[in-house]
Motif scaffolding. Structure first.
Motif, PDB file in Angstrom:
ATOM      1  N   ILE A 118      35.332  43.352  40.694  1.00  0.00           N
ATOM      2  CA  ILE A 118      36.579  44.053  40.974  1.00  0.00           C
ATOM      3  C   ILE A 118      37.202  44.424  39.629  1.00  0.00           C
ATOM      4  O   ILE A 118      37.511  43.539  38.835  1.00  0.00           O
ATOM      5  CB  ILE A 118      37.573  43.150  41.743  1.00  0.00           C
ATOM      6  CG1 ILE A 118      36.933  42.574  42.999  1.00  0.00           C
ATOM      7  CG2 ILE A 118      38.860  43.905  42.045  1.00  0.00           C
ATOM      8  CD1 ILE A 118      37.683  41.380  43.577  1.00  0.00           C
ATOM      9  N   ASP A 127      35.935  52.008  44.187  1.00  0.00           N
ATOM     10  CA  ASP A 127      36.952  50.970  44.091  1.00  0.00           C
ATOM     11  C   ASP A 127      38.289  51.544  44.535  1.00  0.00           C
ATOM     12  O   ASP A 127      38.625  52.676  44.200  1.00  0.00           O
ATOM     13  CB  ASP A 127      37.094  50.460  42.649  1.00  0.00           C
ATOM     14  CG  ASP A 127      35.833  49.798  42.147  1.00  0.00           C
ATOM     15  OD1 ASP A 127      35.346  48.874  42.821  1.00  0.00           O
ATOM     16  OD2 ASP A 127      35.333  50.208  41.086  1.00  0.00           O
ATOM     17  N   THR A 140      44.502  38.473  42.750  1.00  0.00           N
ATOM     18  CA  THR A 140      43.819  39.635  43.300  1.00  0.00           C
ATOM     19  C   THR A 140      43.146  39.218  44.596  1.00  0.00           C
ATOM     20  O   THR A 140      42.437  38.213  44.640  1.00  0.00           O
ATOM     21  CB  THR A 140      42.765  40.172  42.320  1.00  0.00           C
ATOM     22  OG1 THR A 140      43.432  40.568  41.120  1.00  0.00           O
ATOM     23  CG2 THR A 140      42.015  41.358  42.893  1.00  0.00           C
ATOM     24  N   HIS A 185      41.155  46.301  47.296  1.00  0.00           N
ATOM     25  CA  HIS A 185      41.619  45.083  46.640  1.00  0.00           C
ATOM     26  C   HIS A 185      43.098  45.235  46.331  1.00  0.00           C
ATOM     27  O   HIS A 185      43.580  46.337  46.075  1.00  0.00           O
ATOM     28  CB  HIS A 185      40.820  44.822  45.363  1.00  0.00           C
ATOM     29  CG  HIS A 185      39.381  44.538  45.647  1.00  0.00           C
ATOM     30  ND1 HIS A 185      38.428  45.525  45.644  1.00  0.00           N
ATOM     31  CD2 HIS A 185      38.750  43.389  45.980  1.00  0.00           C
ATOM     32  CE1 HIS A 185      37.259  44.992  45.942  1.00  0.00           C
ATOM     33  NE2 HIS A 185      37.424  43.704  46.150  1.00  0.00           N
ATOM     34  N   SER A 226      48.461  47.717  44.233  1.00  0.00           N
ATOM     35  CA  SER A 226      49.274  46.680  43.600  1.00  0.00           C
ATOM     36  C   SER A 226      50.641  46.644  44.251  1.00  0.00           C
ATOM     37  O   SER A 226      51.093  47.618  44.847  1.00  0.00           O
ATOM     38  CB  SER A 226      49.386  46.917  42.095  1.00  0.00           C
ATOM     39  OG  SER A 226      50.053  48.130  41.836  1.00  0.00           O
ATOM     40  N   ILE A 251      42.102  50.035  44.322  1.00  0.00           N
ATOM     41  CA  ILE A 251      42.960  48.946  43.869  1.00  0.00           C
ATOM     42  C   ILE A 251      44.399  49.292  44.223  1.00  0.00           C
ATOM     43  O   ILE A 251      44.907  50.350  43.849  1.00  0.00           O
ATOM     44  CB  ILE A 251      42.857  48.746  42.337  1.00  0.00           C
ATOM     45  CG1 ILE A 251      41.407  48.603  41.882  1.00  0.00           C
ATOM     46  CG2 ILE A 251      43.714  47.571  41.894  1.00  0.00           C
ATOM     47  CD1 ILE A 251      40.716  47.346  42.316  1.00  0.00           C
ATOM     48  N   SER A 301      40.108  45.198  37.145  1.00  0.00           N
ATOM     49  CA  SER A 301      41.518  44.802  37.172  1.00  0.00           C
ATOM     50  C   SER A 301      42.354  45.825  36.413  1.00  0.00           C
ATOM     51  O   SER A 301      41.819  46.685  35.714  1.00  0.00           O
ATOM     52  CB  SER A 301      41.708  43.414  36.557  1.00  0.00           C
ATOM     53  OG  SER A 301      41.594  43.480  35.152  1.00  0.00           O
TER      54      SER A 301
END
Length: 141
Positions: free
Chosen positions: A68, A127, A104, A95, A131, A129, A70
């Motif tokens: 993953i 991916d 995470t 994620h 947040s 991601i 970051s």
């Protein structure tokens, strides 16, 4: 738990070593992703950095864990929950990185949509991601 960890290693044609068993246990006990530094801290510095990276690469190659990216441009790892195998990862989920606690999480039920790429482009990895605040930090505000 040790028997299932040993079986997982054996089923993936990996030698059952104390280091591999312990690192795999850390992943199975974690509710989020782990970095190589996390593994070093959890082990109490019992595993050197090279051993950790080699173990992570072996697990990644065998489809036991997935990587993953970051937000800090480092790589985190989490246990594969799908039917991944050597050279074939099916972890097609988003994620989530908590901006409060820094954890995470794999969002297994949030599937990354297919994206039509322009002619001549080939995706090797996808991916997604996200947040924000995780459910634990949202409650503790």
């Amino acid at each position: 738990m040790v028997a299932s960890v040993s079986d997982l290693l054996k089923n993936n044609n990996l030698s059952v070593t104390d280091t591999r068993v312990k690192i795999l246990e850390y992943f199975m006990e974690s509710d989020g992703a782990l970095s190589p530094g996390d593994l070093e801290r959890l082990s109490g510095k019992n595993f050197d950095r090279v051993t950790i990276y080699r173990t992570l690469q072996a697990f990644l190659d065998k489809g036991i864990i997935h990587s993953i990216p970051s937000l800090e441009n480092t790589t985190l790892y989490a246990i594969c929950k799908d039917e991944c195998s050597e050279g074939r990862h099916f972890d097609n989920h988003a994620h989530f990185i908590c901006s409060v606690c820094g954890k995470t999480y794999c969002l297994d039920d949030v599937v990354i949509p297919n994206v039509k790429l322009p002619k001549g482009f080939v995706a090797i990895q996808r991916d997604l991601i996200l947040s924000g605040k995780c459910s634990h930090c949202q409650i503790n505000i």
